[in-house]
Motif scaffolding. Structure first.
Motif, mmCIF file in Angstrom:
data_model
loop_
_atom_site.group_PDB
_atom_site.id
_atom_site.type_symbol
_atom_site.label_atom_id
_atom_site.label_comp_id
_atom_site.label_asym_id
_atom_site.label_seq_id
_atom_site.Cartn_x
_atom_site.Cartn_y
_atom_site.Cartn_z
ATOM 1 N N THR A 160 2.915 -0.224 4.676
ATOM 2 C CA THR A 160 2.859 1.413 4.485
ATOM 3 C C THR A 160 2.534 2.422 3.830
ATOM 4 N N GLN A 161 1.618 2.215 2.752
ATOM 5 C CA GLN A 161 1.352 2.699 1.561
ATOM 6 C C GLN A 161 -0.596 2.506 1.927
ATOM 7 N N GLN A 162 -0.993 1.824 2.724
ATOM 8 C CA GLN A 162 -2.263 2.290 2.859
ATOM 9 C C GLN A 162 -3.026 2.426 1.828
ATOM 10 N N PRO A 163 -3.247 1.202 0.587
ATOM 11 C CA PRO A 163 -3.496 1.098 -0.339
ATOM 12 C C PRO A 163 -5.101 1.195 -0.450
ATOM 13 N N ILE A 164 -6.073 1.900 -1.885
ATOM 14 C CA ILE A 164 -7.493 1.291 -1.991
ATOM 15 C C ILE A 164 -7.398 1.296 -2.808
ATOM 16 N N ALA A 165 -9.213 0.471 -2.985
ATOM 17 C CA ALA A 165 -9.275 0.415 -4.565
ATOM 18 C C ALA A 165 -8.999 -0.998 -5.179
ATOM 19 N N ILE A 166 -8.202 -1.228 -7.007
ATOM 20 C CA ILE A 166 -7.975 -1.696 -7.221
ATOM 21 C C ILE A 166 -6.660 -2.052 -6.697
ATOM 22 N N ASP A 167 -5.260 -1.558 -6.094
ATOM 23 C CA ASP A 167 -4.342 -1.073 -5.832
ATOM 24 C C ASP A 167 -4.420 -2.516 -4.174
ATOM 25 N N LEU A 168 -5.454 -2.425 -3.803
ATOM 26 C CA LEU A 168 -5.356 -2.702 -2.563
ATOM 27 C C LEU A 168 -5.904 -4.475 -3.104
ATOM 28 N N ARG A 169 -7.031 -4.051 -3.698
ATOM 29 C CA ARG A 169 -7.430 -5.462 -4.407
ATOM 30 C C ARG A 169 -6.187 -6.675 -5.159
ATOM 31 N N THR A 170 -5.177 -5.884 -5.651
ATOM 32 C CA THR A 170 -4.237 -5.794 -6.528
ATOM 33 C C THR A 170 -3.555 -7.425 -5.530
ATOM 34 N N LEU A 171 -2.758 -6.146 -4.272
ATOM 35 C CA LEU A 171 -2.172 -7.108 -3.592
ATOM 36 C C LEU A 171 -3.169 -7.920 -2.680
#
Length: 221
Positions: free
Chosen positions: A70-81
């Protein structure tokens, strides 16, 4: 979803992951205590409570997948997930090893262990310490502390080798001890794998902090 809400979701995920980690650590300790004291009722509880660990892992996965979709995170946020996804799996597997030790204890029944348990509890203590420190490194985003966890896996490997050689000596000198020695070998193997999983968590922390995903091979064996 505004940034503040997204950050709040990430914080909740991390808190839930820490709760799962504490639950797994408790399961390992309870499994060893049941083994040492021959407490079959406690062994049964360890086996039964693994279902809770499984459910916690599935809930974390669902939350991660939902945020990614739903949020399509990138960079550090995606790595966190992605890190939370993988670490939750590692923790669930560690819970499986605790359950396995509980089942081995039940297989032993009222029969005492073949020998006094000295190195096996040490393995459990080291593995749980590695788990705590890997999760602490996650919270603090400390790649150096995570790397140290990976290095410390050698100590658990050395203890496993010691247990293996000692039990093999028992089996060779008296074949009647083979079954009882095998039970303890299974326990030692589960604890060695628990430490390996803690190392995997540490590697994920390093990936989260640095963006580099590599297997850290520090073993001297």
């Amino acid at each position: 979803m505004v940034r503040a809400d997204f950050d709040r979701h990430l914080k909740t995920l991390q808190d839930d992951l820490m709760t799962l980690g504490r639950r797994v650590e408790s399961a390992v300790y309870k499994a060893l205590e049941a083994l040492k004291s021959r407490d079959l009722e406690l062994s049964r509880r360890v086996v039964q409570e693994d279902d809770v660990i499984d459910q916690m892992r599935f809930k974390l996965e669902e939350q991660c997948v939902d945020l990614i979709a739903t949020q399509q995170p990138i960079a550090i946020d995606l790595r966190t997930l992605v890190a939370v996804l993988h670490i939750s799996v590692e923790l669930e597997r560690m819970g499986d090893y605790a359950e396995g030790i509980g089942r081995i204890s039940l297989m032993m029944g009222n029969e005492p262990p073949l020998k006094p348990l000295i190195d096996i509890p040490r393995m459990a203590e080291r593995a749980c310490d590695m788990l705590r420190r890997s999760l602490d490194a996650l919270v603090r985003r400390d790649a150096e502390a995570a790397f140290q966890v990976c290095k410390d896996d050698d100590e658990v490997d050395a203890l496993y080798d010691q247990v293996y050689r000692e039990l093999l000596t028992y089996m060779i000198s008296d074949p009647r001890t083979i079954q009882r020695a095998t039970y303890l070998l299974w326990v030692a193997h589960d604890l060695e794998r628990t430490a390996d999983r803690a190392t995997n968590i540490a590697e994920r922390v390093i990936f989260l902090v640095t963006g580099k995903l590599t297997e850290i091979n520090v073993s001297k064996y």
